[in-house]
Design an enzyme around this catalytic site. Structure first.
Site, PDB file in Angstrom:
ATOM      1  N   HIS A 155       8.172   1.853 -10.979  1.00  0.00           N
ATOM      2  CA  HIS A 155       7.045   2.141 -10.107  1.00  0.00           C
ATOM      3  C   HIS A 155       6.136   0.928  -9.990  1.00  0.00           C
ATOM      4  O   HIS A 155       5.735   0.348 -10.992  1.00  0.00           O
ATOM      5  CB  HIS A 155       6.262   3.328 -10.667  1.00  0.00           C
ATOM      6  CG  HIS A 155       5.134   3.793  -9.815  1.00  0.00           C
ATOM      7  ND1 HIS A 155       5.306   4.229  -8.522  1.00  0.00           N
ATOM      8  CD2 HIS A 155       3.795   3.880 -10.070  1.00  0.00           C
ATOM      9  CE1 HIS A 155       4.145   4.590  -8.032  1.00  0.00           C
ATOM     10  NE2 HIS A 155       3.204   4.373  -8.941  1.00  0.00           N
TER      11      HIS A 155
ATOM     12  N   GLU B 228      11.495   5.048 -10.274  1.00  0.00           N
ATOM     13  CA  GLU B 228      10.062   5.320 -10.208  1.00  0.00           C
ATOM     14  C   GLU B 228       9.523   5.913 -11.516  1.00  0.00           C
ATOM     15  O   GLU B 228       8.336   5.785 -11.819  1.00  0.00           O
ATOM     16  CB  GLU B 228       9.765   6.292  -9.061  1.00  0.00           C
ATOM     17  CG  GLU B 228       9.950   5.705  -7.671  1.00  0.00           C
ATOM     18  CD  GLU B 228       8.798   4.819  -7.234  1.00  0.00           C
ATOM     19  OE1 GLU B 228       7.878   4.584  -8.045  1.00  0.00           O
ATOM     20  OE2 GLU B 228       8.820   4.348  -6.085  1.00  0.00           O
TER      21      GLU B 228
ATOM     22  N   SER C  88       1.397   3.561  -4.272  1.00  0.00           N
ATOM     23  CA  SER C  88       1.059   4.679  -5.147  1.00  0.00           C
ATOM     24  C   SER C  88      -0.140   5.446  -4.572  1.00  0.00           C
ATOM     25  O   SER C  88      -0.048   5.999  -3.483  1.00  0.00           O
ATOM     26  CB  SER C  88       0.818   4.185  -6.572  1.00  0.00           C
ATOM     27  OG  SER C  88       0.857   5.249  -7.492  1.00  0.00           O
TER      28      SER C  88
END
Length: 544
Positions: free
Chosen positions: A456, A335, A219
């Site tokens: 995610h 995600e 991320s």
């Protein structure tokens, strides 16, 4: 006679006590390492030497607030390195973050080292990992980033703190003027760069090889890796790179130009009553943190500062001026959830089509052709796919495509598609969180549909071998098998620049108009990347 026996027993007891308190010369030598600034004493965990809370820069406090990281001041004697240091200043934004550090502080520029080496001459490959959290939260102490499992695979693992939010990314006209390089902001990224220079100078003392450094992150950490690849100041500091879901390439990220970031910083300073840079630096850290968390405050993050990033990252990659290193990267199958795209509206084909129309206007038909919605089930899948692509999938694809074209090194792409297992019963009132675990459900809002894919950050614990540290999920034997597989791919890449190895499904490098990718799940296999048309369309639409 009795007195003599008692004296003898007392003497033996004292000798035993003395030996118990003092480590042998071999034990002491094994837990001590001499770095440039002084001697560290760590600890050993089942054969892995661990050094926690190691300073890599001077505390960025007082006059050093909003300055590039400065060198560590040497210390005398032996410095304990057995506990995590303070985490960066941050608000409690993500309920799934689990810190082992004692508190938050501006004095946060520390790193942690796990090494399997027993001698400096071993020259093991090195992994330097940057945490995620949107450049607003996170800490190198989080259990999901723990380096022991990678160390057991022969790798020296390092996790790094970097400044966040207003402390890490504030730009201001006065900061730009005092810098001597006509730039301000991006201090958090400069912290990472300083940690990489520390690794070059010191990692050999831990048995690491400074010429075999892989940088990695998820991320915001993945975005950081792409930024370090683009930054001239990081050239030569690493030899391989891993990105998990995110990059600074792609207009959806919206890197703010320096002038606009300076204006936002000046407005913020006025809002806290600071009429000068000295006054701003004199404010308590807690006051700045609270002000930065108020509605309407700027979101401080990476900017196009002209120094760390002399140009926009897509331009740097297009010119082939990035670090030309092997790259392993990918993103997850879910995600983002469909609700993010629909703004809370019920998920129906009609509502989905309206959301696409609102976002893309006269190009909506082209989008709906690749993200169709002829049935409710198809609408749910397309809304999920489009939300994930807009959130982070596209920008990661852009990074892969750009490096594939100009990097001169192999690019290995993955799609991570292993859903997490069920939650343990005690966590039944929780919902998946963006940062990697769960957030407590908000009873005032509709509960989002349960994820069917890999959300995610779901891959972190698998890739780094830390499933057991996450108590939220009821991990199965299949999860541990997938984790072992992913660790092996990562470890091979960290050691050689190629993830392939004995007993693993072949992972071809991406190439051509329809690149290959590795679909990672319980039946991992290579496949042609089926999403290329989607990303090429988004590339056209988002960069008009």
């Amino acid at each position: 006679m009795k007195s003599a026996i008692l004296l003898l027993l007392l003497a033996v007891s004292l000798i035993c006590l003395s030996q118990a308190k003092k480590p042998t010369a071999k034990e002491s030598a094994g837990s001590r390492v001499r770095v440039a600034a002084g001697t560290l004493e760590g600890r050993t965990s089942q054969g892995i030497r661990v050094f926690l809370g190691v300073p890599f820069a001077a505390p960025p406090v007082g006059a050093r607030r909003w300055q590039p990281p400065q060198p560590v001041q040497p210390w005398a004697g032996v410095r304990p390195a057995t506990a995590f240091a303070a985490r960066p200043m941050q608000l409690p934004l993500f309920g799934d973050m689990n810190f082992r550090s004692p508190a938050g502080s501006e004095d946060c520029l520390y790193l942690n080292v796990w090494t399997p080496a027993t001698a400096a001459q071993e020259r093991r490959p090195v992994l330097v990992y940057f945490y995620g959290g949107g450049f607003q939260a996170g800490d190198a102490s989080e259990p999901r980033y723990d380096g022991e499992a990678m160390a057991r695979r022969g790798i020296v693992a390092v996790t790094v703190n970097y400044r966040l939010g207003v402390f890490g990314f504030l730009a201001h006209p006065e900061l730009t003027r005092e810098s001597g390089r006509n730039a301000s902001g991006n201090y958090g990224l400069l912290d990472q760069q300083a940690a990489l220079r520390w690794v070059q100078q010191n990692i050999s003392a831990f048995g690491g090889d400074p010429q075999q450094v892989t940088i990695a992150g998820e991320s915001a950490g993945s975005m950081s890796v792409s930024g370090q690849m683009a930054s001239p100041g990081s050239k030569g500091l690493f030899q391989r790179a891993i990105g998990e879901s995110g990059s600074l390439l792609g207009s959806s990220l919206g890197l703010t130009p320096l002038a606009a970031a300076e204006q936002a910083g000046a407005t913020f300073a006025a809002g806290v009553g600071a009429t000068s840079l000295d006054a701003l630096r004199a404010l308590p850290a807690e006051q700045l943190l609270a002000a930065a968390g108020k509605p309407g405050a700027p979101r401080f993050g990476p900017i196009l500062d002209g120094y760390f990033l002399p140009q926009a990252p897509p331009a740097i990659f297009a010119a082939g001026q990035q670090a030309r290193v092997p790259l392993l990267l990918g993103w997850n199958s879910e995600e983002m959830n469909a609700g993010w795209l629909l703004g809370g509206q019920p998920l129906t084909p009609e509502n989905y089509q309206q959301a696409v129309q609102k976002r893309f206007g006269d190009r909506a038909a082209a989008v709906l052709k690749l993200y169709p919605a002829t049935t409710p089930a198809e609408a749910e899948q397309s809304a999920t796919d489009l939300a994930g692509d807009l959130f982070i999938g596209y920008s990661t694809w852009k990074w892969a495509a750009a490096h594939q074209q100009t990097g001169g090194q192999p690019v290995y792409r993955y799609l991570y598609a292993q859903p997490r297992p069920a939650m343990v019963p005690a966590m039944g009132d929780a919902t998946p969180g963006l940062a990697g675990g769960v957030l407590k459900a908000d009873p005032s809002k509709p509960k989002p549909p349960a994820p069917r894919g890999a959300v995610h950050s779901a891959e972190i614990e698998y890739a780094l071998g830390n499933l057991a540290t996450n108590k939220v999920y009821a991990w199965t034997a299949t999860d541990y098998l997938v984790s072992d597989l992913l660790q092996r791919y990562f470890a091979n890449f960290i050691k050689t620049g190629n993830p392939n190895g004995a007993g693993l499904a072949p992972w071809p490098a991406a190439g051509g108009a329809r690149p290959q990718q590795l679909r990672i799940n319980a039946s991992t296999r290579a496949e042609p990347a089926a999403q290329e048309a989607r990303y090429q369309l988004l590339d056209e639409l988002l960069n008009k």
